[in-house]
Scaffold this active site. Structure first.
Site, short mmCIF file in Angstrom:
data_model
loop_
_atom_site.label_atom_id
_atom_site.label_comp_id
_atom_site.label_asym_id
_atom_site.label_seq_id
_atom_site.Cartn_x
_atom_site.Cartn_y
_atom_site.Cartn_z
N LYS A 35 9.28 11.60 3.34
CA LYS A 35 7.79 11.77 2.70
C LYS A 35 7.29 13.29 2.59
O LYS A 35 6.93 13.59 1.63
CB LYS A 35 6.89 10.65 3.51
CG LYS A 35 5.56 10.51 2.84
CD LYS A 35 4.68 9.59 3.51
CE LYS A 35 5.00 8.24 3.27
NZ LYS A 35 3.74 7.49 3.85
N THR A 120 -8.13 1.75 11.10
CA THR A 120 -8.96 0.59 11.56
C THR A 120 -8.54 0.01 12.99
O THR A 120 -7.02 -0.43 13.17
CB THR A 120 -8.66 -0.61 10.42
OG1 THR A 120 -9.09 -0.19 9.34
CG2 THR A 120 -9.55 -1.66 10.82
N ARG A 153 -10.59 1.29 -1.11
CA ARG A 153 -9.60 0.24 -1.42
C ARG A 153 -8.44 0.90 -2.19
O ARG A 153 -8.72 2.06 -2.61
CB ARG A 153 -10.18 -0.57 -2.45
CG ARG A 153 -11.50 -1.47 -2.15
CD ARG A 153 -12.40 -1.92 -3.10
NE ARG A 153 -13.18 -0.74 -3.73
CZ ARG A 153 -13.90 -0.84 -4.97
NH1 ARG A 153 -13.83 -1.83 -5.44
NH2 ARG A 153 -14.28 0.24 -5.31
N GLU A 154 -7.35 0.60 -2.10
CA GLU A 154 -6.34 0.90 -2.92
C GLU A 154 -6.42 0.45 -4.42
O GLU A 154 -6.97 -0.26 -4.77
CB GLU A 154 -4.93 0.16 -2.32
CG GLU A 154 -4.56 0.61 -0.89
CD GLU A 154 -3.31 -0.16 -0.31
OE1 GLU A 154 -2.41 -0.47 -1.10
OE2 GLU A 154 -3.04 -0.36 0.77
N ASN A 227 -14.66 -6.00 6.61
CA ASN A 227 -13.56 -6.62 6.13
C ASN A 227 -13.29 -7.99 6.27
O ASN A 227 -12.95 -8.88 5.15
CB ASN A 227 -12.05 -5.97 6.57
CG ASN A 227 -11.87 -4.82 6.01
OD1 ASN A 227 -12.66 -4.27 5.20
ND2 ASN A 227 -10.53 -4.34 6.40
N ALA A 271 -12.15 -15.97 -7.92
CA ALA A 271 -11.25 -17.02 -7.09
C ALA A 271 -9.85 -16.75 -7.48
O ALA A 271 -9.61 -15.92 -8.59
CB ALA A 271 -11.57 -18.28 -7.62
N CYS A 279 -4.51 -5.12 4.61
CA CYS A 279 -5.72 -4.80 5.58
C CYS A 279 -6.44 -6.33 5.82
O CYS A 279 -6.59 -6.64 6.95
CB CYS A 279 -6.97 -4.08 4.97
SG CYS A 279 -6.03 -2.30 4.78
N LYS A 282 -4.63 -8.80 8.20
CA LYS A 282 -4.27 -8.09 9.50
C LYS A 282 -5.62 -8.15 10.31
O LYS A 282 -5.80 -8.29 11.57
CB LYS A 282 -3.62 -6.90 9.62
CG LYS A 282 -4.16 -5.45 9.31
CD LYS A 282 -3.67 -4.36 9.90
CE LYS A 282 -3.98 -3.07 9.38
NZ LYS A 282 -5.35 -2.77 9.81
#
Ligand code: NAD
Ligand code: UGA
Length: 469
Positions: A35, A120, A153-154, A227, A271, A279, A282
């Protein structure tokens, strides 16, 4: 300020790039050498709008990469921990990565440092980090631990970071609170929002970002509770959507009627096939464990989780009810990522549904604008990967929409009808209005809404009785 960010994933890399954008000098650390090599070559390892531009703008100037926590800590006064906190089998967060990093920070201290939890984590983690560092660092080691949860948020991570609703600073000392205020000053006092070369604001330009000061424990709880609350909204609307299906009502009308109440709000009331990602699943599970350990009854979270889990099975039942038998059916799939705008396939409901269909011996051709590489790591060559939505639909018995990519909401329906073997779309994300589908000549099955039957199906239905509701 001189900042180290440890962990260069979805949060760490975005935070590092944005801190550089705010004028700080940032070293971004990771223990994944490939990476780091990619970042040093100028590549962007994740799909995130504006991130390539920011990395290019600041790389080698205000933003550098390193594999050494020690060097990064010694060069910085603020150290953000942004490593993963994946779930353990029990549902608890696995904090071993955070602990490992805390120990390495402890042996590298040279002068006062502010160590910031960005990952988190459950309440009390800052206490544990403080304790581990105190026990590991030299006797005269000077530091504070602050909780500064991240709400990005992604898919919109950069703008979420630079234009946040709020910045929560959970600092238990005046000194560390002041340091964090300096880190976020360009957002809190609004100077960033007057810069000519700023990243464009999402819609309304905020005068400044709201800073909320709390204790470290409250900050940790704010993150988990936020969350869990958002996940609850999604499970709530999915449960209402299921009622809509039973009584032939329309969840989109119900959502509009509910969401326009300013006390409820329309966000996170879409919906679909349930929430996924690295996230919500978990964090809801971890928050449930926190409540259990605190001996507090929070059974609502059990329901949030079970409604979400059932939603995927419900979708599979819809596919079965529409296609009758599944074995050997050829299915086109649009979307593999856990939501639109990202390449992330962690805990993706789309992948779970594809796996269930494979278990039923369906043959799958899938397309996702960014998630195919990630999906290949999980699904290998058990499905075919194609280059556009129409190839996925080609010769298929049905086309499934599993991810809410914007591209999937503007498809050429006439062309789809031509290439599909049977003109059937089953949409797990409600991307099309029933009105639009009525004139498409396609059968359109969606979530919490009546099925749209093309006229040819309707007449056949009269002949043979109802085969698809
Ligand atoms: P990620 O898996 O994308 O990134 C974590 C990075 O940390 C990886 O690059 C990994 O190589 C690196 N790492 C692990 N151990 C390390 C070590 N000892 N030294 C250096 N690097 C190390 O994870 P993520 O999605 O960025 O999430 C990180 C944390 O932020 C989690 O706690 C998550 O819950 C939280 N969070 C995530 C999001 C999101 O949208 N992804 C949003 C808010 C908060
Ligand atoms: C979520 C939160 O929105 C962020 O505030 C938080 O920082 C982040 O988790 C985190 O803690 O990691 P993210 O997982 O990137 O962000 O994505 P969301 O946009 O929240 O979507 C999560 C899931 O819910 C997706 O699968 C999405 O498709 C689904 N969703 C979302 C719905 O099914 N309906 C909705 O109305 C909204």
């Amino acid at each position: 300020m001189k900042i180290a960010v440890i962990g260069s994933g979805y949060v760490g890399l975005v935070a590092a790039a944005c801190f550089a954008e705010l004028g700080h000098t940032v070293v971004c650390v990771d223990n994944n050498q490939s990476k780091l090599d990619a970042l040093n070559r100028g590549e962007t390892p994740i799909h995130e709008i504006y991130l390539p531009e920011l990395l290019e703008k600041h790389r080698g100037r205000r933003l550098t990469y390193s594999g050494s926590i020690r060097d990064a800590v010694r060069a910085s006064s603020v150290i953000f921990i942004a490593v993963g906190t994946p779930p353990l089998e029990s549902g608890d967060a696995d904090l071993s990565y955070v602990e490992g990093v805390a120990r390495e920070i402890a042996v590298s201290l040279n002068g006062y440092k502010v160590i910031v939890e960005k990952s988190t984590v459950p309440v009390y983690t800052s206490e544990w980090v403080r304790r581990v560092i105190r026990l590991t660092c030299p006797e005269d080691g000077e530091f504070d631990v602050v909780s500064n949860p991240e709400f990005l948020r992604e898919g919109t991570a950069v703008t979420d970071f630079l234009y946040p609703d709020r910045i929560v600073i959970g600092a238990d000392t005046e000194r560390s609170r002041h340091v964090l205020e300096q880190v976020y000053a360009p957002l809190a006092n609004g100077t960033y929002y007057t810069a000519d070369d700023r990243i464009p604001e999402p819609c309304d330009l905020p005068a400044s970002a709201k800073v909320i000061h709390t204790s470290a424990k409250s900050a940790e709880l704010i993150k988990h509770a936020s969350n869990a609350f958002l996940a609850m909204k999604i499970s709530f609307i999915n449960a209402v959507s299921n009622v809509c299906e039973s009584v032939d009502a329309d969840i989109e009308e119900v959502r509009l009627g509910m969401g326009t109440d300013s006390r409820i709000g329309s966000a996170f009331l879409r919906a679909g096939i349930g929430y996924g990602g690295s996230c919500f699943p978990k964090d809801v599970a971890a928050f449930r464990s926190v409540a259990q350990q605190a001996r507090c009854s929070f059974r609502l979270l059990d329901d949030v989780i079970s409604i979400n889990d059932e939603q995927r099975g419900r979708f599979i039942r819809k596919v079965r009810e529409t296609l009758w038998t599944l074995k050997g059916k050829r299915i086109g799939v649009l979307g593999l990522a856990f939501k639109g705008g990202t390449d992330d396939v962690r805990e993706s409901p789309a992948i779970a549904i594809v796996k269930s269909l494979l278990a039923e011996q369906c043959c799958i051709r899938a397309y996702d604008p960014a998630g195919m590489n990630g999906a290949k790591q999980i699904l290998n060559d058990s499905i075919s990967y194609v280059a556009d939505p129409y190839q996925a639909a080609e010769g298929a018995d049905a086309l499934l929409i599993l991810t809410d990519w914007e591209d999937f909401s503007v498809l050429d329906l006439g062309r789809l009808k031509q290439v599909l073997r049977y003109p059937v779309i089953i949409d797990g994300r409600n991307l099309y209005s029933l009105e639009a589908m009525k004139n498409s000549g396609l059968m359109y099955v969606s979530m919490g809404r009546p099925t749209v039957q093309p006229s040819t199906f309707a007449s056949k239905k009269q002949e043979f009785g109802e085969f698809a509701k």
